[in-house]
Design an enzyme around this catalytic site. Sequence first.
Site, PDB file in Angstrom:
ATOM      1  N   GLU A   9       0.807  -1.410  -0.258  1.00 33.11           N
ATOM      2  CA  GLU A   9       0.096   0.012   0.053  1.00 33.11           C
ATOM      3  C   GLU A   9       0.439   1.071  -0.154  1.00 33.11           C
ATOM      4  OE1 GLU A   9      -0.997  -1.772   4.342  1.00 33.11           O
ATOM      5  OE2 GLU A   9      -0.500  -2.307   1.917  1.00 33.11           O
ATOM      6  N   ASN A  10       1.960   1.181   0.200  1.00 31.33           N
ATOM      7  CA  ASN A  10       2.869   2.137  -0.178  1.00 31.33           C
ATOM      8  C   ASN A  10       3.741   2.614  -1.049  1.00 31.33           C
ATOM      9  OD1 ASN A  10       4.624  -0.133   0.000  1.00 31.33           O
ATOM     10  ND2 ASN A  10       6.899   1.781   0.516  1.00 31.33           N
TER      11      ASN A  10
END
Length: 543
Positions: free
Chosen positions: A339-340
Amino acid sequence: MAPLSTLLQAGIRLRLRSLPKVSVCYFSTAPRRPSHFYSNTTDAVKDIPDGATILVGGFGLCGIPENLINSLLKTGVKRLTAVSNNAGVDDFGLGLLLKTKQIKRMISSYVGENVEFERQYLTGELEVELTPQGTLAERIRAGGAGIPAFFTATGYGTLIQEGGSPIKYNKDGTVAIASEPREVRQFGDRDFIMEKAITGDFALVKAWKADRAGNIIFRKTARNFNQPMCKAAKVTIVEVEEIVDVGTFAEEDIHIPSVYVHRIVKGENYEKRIERRTVRKAQAESAKPKKDADVVRERIVRRAALEFEDGMYANLGIGIPMLASNFIKPDISVYLQSENGILGLGPYPTEEEVDADLINAGKETVTVLPGASYFSSDDSFAMIRGGHINLTMLGAMQVSKYGDLANWMIPTVMSAVAGGGFLEMFFCCLSPWRWCLVPLSVREAAGSTQARTSPPRLFIALPGADGCLALTDASRAAARLLSLIEFGEGYFCELLCLLFFSPCSRVKAASGHSNEAEDQEAVLTVEKRRPACSLLSDLLRCW
């Protein structure tokens, strides 16, 4: 007689007067509002006043504007509201501004490994507004797009929706400022809560390169929150590693056009500290003997990995879930999302491949596979919100027999694993075509008087339980349409547990009684999802 040249000029003027008037458009080859380039970072931030709201890019320590942050130490500005995914560590990043008490309020998704952050919050010195990571990214994106508010399923049925989450404590431990309840609205058959956009007075951004027209590009996972923050502030200040001539990178490769960039400065002496330097072990290196806990974890991970299917897009949480990638069958392809800002996550790097600008959501150094891509945090959570990720595997701190999870916040306690993208992954997996797996190691808190609370509620296992969890009743089981459907073979006090979340079913209490004391002794009917797996055939008691 007038000279010939004078007569010719007069004749030309007469002819021009007789021509019809036309409109002329003028085009400029320069930006309408050019970005200003500064020689040092202190000059770039010296006009940030006390009480300002600053948006600070980065994920963990990756992609943070470390030189701009250090310059705020020099200016001594106070009472800042800092919007950032997390607050760095004690001696680096925003942790430095916390140490000097220049920050009044943090709006973050993740506490991280910052002891000073925790101390100031619990003693009432710091206001903290914890926000799910995807909601934080979207609030910033909405602010930059001029959208005042939006609705999301994330946080519905939790303290986020209900309000009352502690933002600031009094010195005696009571709550001085609590979060406000959210407006709830139903769209289709689902409930959503309203979240307001975030804008800032200044944005402090870290980019890789800027050209002299003011366009900027990022490098690998250092894009994260930097990209949406560029667009959500009145004044965007960007520190870069290199300033290049116009035309050095193609127009289609620009990540942020100059219209969003107000000040640019070249940073110096980048430390680019890595929080979790993780490398692959050499094949010749002998494996260490496994501890009992390692054996348990591996059993859980191997079972969870059976759920991967060919062509899946999957997101793996930190901890046990991340290990599942080691057990993907060699004959299938699974595309891992972090998710980064990664799609196509690869294995841990060798020592030579370590790159401070390439980390996963657990802030570990990683590599990517051929065909991978990088993107910003708001784009990452748009993949999740939009239902484009087929499977999510999460780590949780607690689970009830109904499938209720606790992981995001514990009153009067700060935890490094609280927050982040957990709620986002959880709420956005609830559709018929997506799965959410939570592999857990479960241990009974035997003999614990703290565990037997009344009324029943979720609780954290006793310290020293080696990260193991306990099953209890949950006070709001009816709010979940989830199923706890599989238990691995093992002893009652140390079980392997796998949760599959689906909106179609629910675990049933076999007792059927409403008496609270009897409910604490209720047994569960456990559905066998995979007959090939060795499961407990008898009923499992919660206590």
